[in-house]
Motif scaffolding. Sequence first.
Motif, PDB file in Angstrom:
ATOM      1  N   GLN A  27       0.850  -1.185   0.000  1.00 49.15           N
ATOM      2  CA  GLN A  27       0.000   0.000   0.000  1.00 49.15           C
ATOM      3  C   GLN A  27       0.888   1.238   0.000  1.00 49.15           C
ATOM      4  OE1 GLN A  27      -2.738  -0.056   3.256  1.00 49.15           O
ATOM      5  NE2 GLN A  27      -4.374   0.780   2.044  1.00 49.15           N
ATOM      6  N   PRO A  28       1.387   1.646  -1.178  1.00 52.15           N
ATOM      7  CA  PRO A  28       2.287   2.794  -1.242  1.00 52.15           C
ATOM      8  C   PRO A  28       1.632   4.069  -0.718  1.00 52.15           C
ATOM      9  CG  PRO A  28       2.182   1.657  -3.362  1.00 52.15           C
ATOM     10  CD  PRO A  28       1.127   1.071  -2.482  1.00 52.15           C
ATOM     11  N   VAL A  29       2.458   4.921  -0.148  1.00 51.82           N
ATOM     12  CA  VAL A  29       1.993   6.208   0.354  1.00 51.82           C
ATOM     13  C   VAL A  29       1.881   7.161  -0.830  1.00 51.82           C
ATOM     14  CG1 VAL A  29       2.554   8.157   1.857  1.00 51.82           C
ATOM     15  CG2 VAL A  29       3.076   5.827   2.575  1.00 51.82           C
ATOM     16  N   THR A  30       0.774   7.855  -0.923  1.00 51.16           N
ATOM     17  CA  THR A  30       0.583   8.845  -1.989  1.00 51.16           C
ATOM     18  C   THR A  30       0.411  10.221  -1.363  1.00 51.16           C
ATOM     19  OG1 THR A  30      -1.802   8.454  -1.996  1.00 51.16           O
ATOM     20  CG2 THR A  30      -0.491   7.195  -3.568  1.00 51.16           C
ATOM     21  N   LEU A  31       0.828  11.224  -2.094  1.00 50.81           N
ATOM     22  CA  LEU A  31       0.668  12.600  -1.621  1.00 50.81           C
ATOM     23  C   LEU A  31      -0.782  13.024  -1.744  1.00 50.81           C
ATOM     24  CD1 LEU A  31       3.756  14.314  -3.289  1.00 50.81           C
ATOM     25  CD2 LEU A  31       3.492  13.639  -0.908  1.00 50.81           C
ATOM     26  N   PRO A  32      -1.247  13.869  -0.842  1.00 48.00           N
ATOM     27  CA  PRO A  32      -2.611  14.391  -0.975  1.00 48.00           C
ATOM     28  C   PRO A  32      -2.738  15.142  -2.297  1.00 48.00           C
ATOM     29  CG  PRO A  32      -1.695  14.944   1.175  1.00 48.00           C
ATOM     30  CD  PRO A  32      -0.586  14.353   0.363  1.00 48.00           C
ATOM     31  N   GLN A  33      -3.946  15.130  -2.844  1.00 48.34           N
ATOM     32  CA  GLN A  33      -4.195  15.782  -4.124  1.00 48.34           C
ATOM     33  C   GLN A  33      -3.776  17.255  -4.060  1.00 48.34           C
ATOM     34  OE1 GLN A  33      -8.191  15.336  -5.427  1.00 48.34           O
ATOM     35  NE2 GLN A  33      -7.848  16.308  -7.387  1.00 48.34           N
TER      36      GLN A  33
ATOM     37  N   LEU B  81      -0.780  18.431  -3.610  1.00 41.42           N
ATOM     38  CA  LEU B  81       0.470  18.679  -2.891  1.00 41.42           C
ATOM     39  C   LEU B  81       1.688  18.517  -3.801  1.00 41.42           C
ATOM     40  CD1 LEU B  81       1.760  19.451  -0.238  1.00 41.42           C
ATOM     41  CD2 LEU B  81       1.790  17.045   0.392  1.00 41.42           C
ATOM     42  N   GLY B  82       1.629  17.565  -4.732  1.00 39.34           N
ATOM     43  CA  GLY B  82       2.750  17.344  -5.643  1.00 39.34           C
ATOM     44  C   GLY B  82       3.117  18.592  -6.427  1.00 39.34           C
ATOM     45  N   PRO B  83       2.151  19.223  -7.128  1.00 38.14           N
ATOM     46  CA  PRO B  83       2.480  20.447  -7.862  1.00 38.14           C
ATOM     47  C   PRO B  83       2.978  21.570  -6.950  1.00 38.14           C
ATOM     48  CG  PRO B  83       0.403  19.548  -8.644  1.00 38.14           C
ATOM     49  CD  PRO B  83       0.800  18.751  -7.430  1.00 38.14           C
ATOM     50  N   LEU B  84       2.419  21.671  -5.751  1.00 38.22           N
ATOM     51  CA  LEU B  84       2.859  22.694  -4.810  1.00 38.22           C
ATOM     52  C   LEU B  84       4.321  22.474  -4.430  1.00 38.22           C
ATOM     53  CD1 LEU B  84       2.315  25.099  -2.927  1.00 38.22           C
ATOM     54  CD2 LEU B  84       1.515  23.449  -1.231  1.00 38.22           C
ATOM     55  N   LEU B  85       4.693  21.229  -4.144  1.00 38.48           N
ATOM     56  CA  LEU B  85       6.076  20.924  -3.804  1.00 38.48           C
ATOM     57  C   LEU B  85       6.999  21.201  -4.983  1.00 38.48           C
ATOM     58  CD1 LEU B  85       5.660  17.649  -1.711  1.00 38.48           C
ATOM     59  CD2 LEU B  85       6.227  19.932  -0.881  1.00 38.48           C
ATOM     60  N   ASN B  86       6.544  20.894  -6.197  1.00 40.09           N
ATOM     61  CA  ASN B  86       7.346  21.200  -7.383  1.00 40.09           C
ATOM     62  C   ASN B  86       7.575  22.702  -7.500  1.00 40.09           C
ATOM     63  OD1 ASN B  86       7.750  18.580  -8.245  1.00 40.09           O
ATOM     64  ND2 ASN B  86       5.932  18.569  -9.533  1.00 40.09           N
TER      65      ASN B  86
END
Length: 128
Positions: free
Chosen positions: A82-88, A90-95
Motif C-alpha cells: 500500500q504505497p503512500v501517496t501525496l494528498p491531491q 500537494l505534488g504540484p505545490l512541492l514542485n
Amino acid sequence: MTDQYDRSEGPLGRFAAARGSGDAAGGLVHVELDGTGDLSALDLDPRVMRLPSEDLAAAIREAFGAARAALQAALQEQLAAQPVTLPQGLGPLLNDLGFGAQRRLDDLAAAAQQIADRLDRMGGAAPR
C-alpha cells in the motif's frame, strides 16, 4: 478536520502499528520494537544472567539487530502493498516550491559571482 495520514488506517498509523522482534542466546534474550523503532519489550530469561556481561550485552545487541531487521522488512512490505501517496494538489505545490528555491539559489550564486568579479577588477583577488 481529521488528516488521513494521522488516522490509524493511514500511513503513520500503519507504520506505528508495525512490530519487529528478535531473539538471541538460544532464545534467552527477546527484543521487540514498535513501528517507530522504540524498544517495546526486552525479555531476559533468568538463565541468561549466568553469561559474562560482555556476552549478555552482545546477545542483547544481536536480538535488537534482528528485531530491527524484522521491523524494516515489515515496513517495506507495508509500503509495497500500500504505497503512500501525496494528498491531491500537494505534488504540484512541492514542485513549485522546489523550482522557487532553485531560482533563489541561482540568483545567490550569480550575485556571489558578481561580487567576486568586482573584487578581481579592483585588484583584490577574492579567494575561491
